[in-house]
Design a protein around this motif. Sequence first.
Motif: not given
Lengths: 397, 75
Positions: A201-203, A299-301, A315-318
């Motif tokens: 997922d991302g935000f 998990h890894f982000f 800031e793009r978070v995945e």
Amino acid sequence: MPDDQFPEDMPGQMIPQSSDLSGVLQPVETARGLPNAHYTDPDIYDEERKSVMFANWAGIGFAFDTPNAGDAMPVEFMGMPLLVVRDGDGGLGVFQNTCRHRGMILVEQKTNVRGTIRCPYHSWCYGLKGELRSTPHVGGPGQNLHENIKRNELGLTEIRSYVWRDIIYVNIDGTAAPFPDYAAGAMARMKDHDKPLYHGDGFSFEVKCNWKLAVENYCESYHLPWIHPGLNSYSRLEDHYHVKNDGAFAGQGTKVFQGMQGDNGEVFPDFNGLPEFWDKGAEYPVVFPNVMLGFQRDHFFTVLVLPQGPEKSIERVEIFYGFDPAERPDLDDLRAKNTAQWKSVLKEDLFVVEGMQRGRHAVHFDGGKFSPVMDNPTYDFHHWVAKQVEKGRTFGG
Amino acid sequence: MELKALDETLLAAHAAQDKSMLVSLYHQAGDHMLDLGNIDAACFYLTHAYIFALDTNDPSAGAIHRILASHGREE
């Protein structure tokens, strides 16, 4: 006080053309942070664009954005038009998103190229590996050849790129060391995590701050008990440590990571074969200049900090897992909970970085003072940025 | 198809961005000009057919390319 009454050496005074970095290049005990102009001045922003972002390996996106042959995704990175293309062999290329003829933007929106990348202006056509395939009417109507138009010299301009942990890094000016050398410290430290990754997922956030403030805040654990008080019950400040490296890499880690558990006791499967350290260990380093990483056993982000101007960033978070989410719908709710938790934690940092940004307009701010004990990774980042800027000023380019 | 009618159909295909139709129509126009022995006009139309065939990965691209190459218009 009228402008003309400022003394010449007023701390924090805006210096539009250049900046004094000598204070930043001191040891941590005596160093000052980067001057205000590095956070507010458009000229310095442009200087850092060239000396910091384009001269090093910056993260611009993710390989999963273009999974299929022919996928083409335009990316504008600090004003530089780029095109990420997945070729027919599964390889990923990054090109300047401009036609070699008249500089027209080739691809405006993410698309799947069925046959060829065709310039919308005069229809020069390029293959998925950037080769120039046709130049219609270039020698006159119906004459598609001309002795001065050498197709083998006029392919798309390729930008050096490298994919590590699904992140697309680019070295736009072509002068940096090869990525495996540039990021050797990060790659060696994180080799335990060289496992297949599946995107979950991302935000993203739009943040009113210079890109560096997001990185600086992420680097250190000093702020955790104040900004993220929810961590205090299980991850106290003394459980954290600095991740330090001589290269373009620094951050922090914890010895007491706890994996997320669902209402019915469900957990994410761990990445296969991790050493015991990762049972409770987690690390949060930054690959300079703009890629923030989070390694946990399950998990890894990553957070890409994408500058949008001197005082605005995205800031793009995945978030990635060690299992294919499509095959584990039973973990959908837990994934949603994990995403919500990270969104909440990272959101807690926003008022800080935006507050520091507004603070950079205080003319008496002198770059600040580092704790020689707690701020080391942030200092490392300031020092690294200053070195890149100085290098640019010395060698030009 | 008469040239005038072909021209109108081409304009409609451009307006609709119907690239498969554009390949077909420009190919027809090129073939028509080849029949008339007007090589330059034929290659003009065939170039358009070829470009839209490349654009859409149309299987006719190879055959059109061979015609253009035979007249020295493509590599």
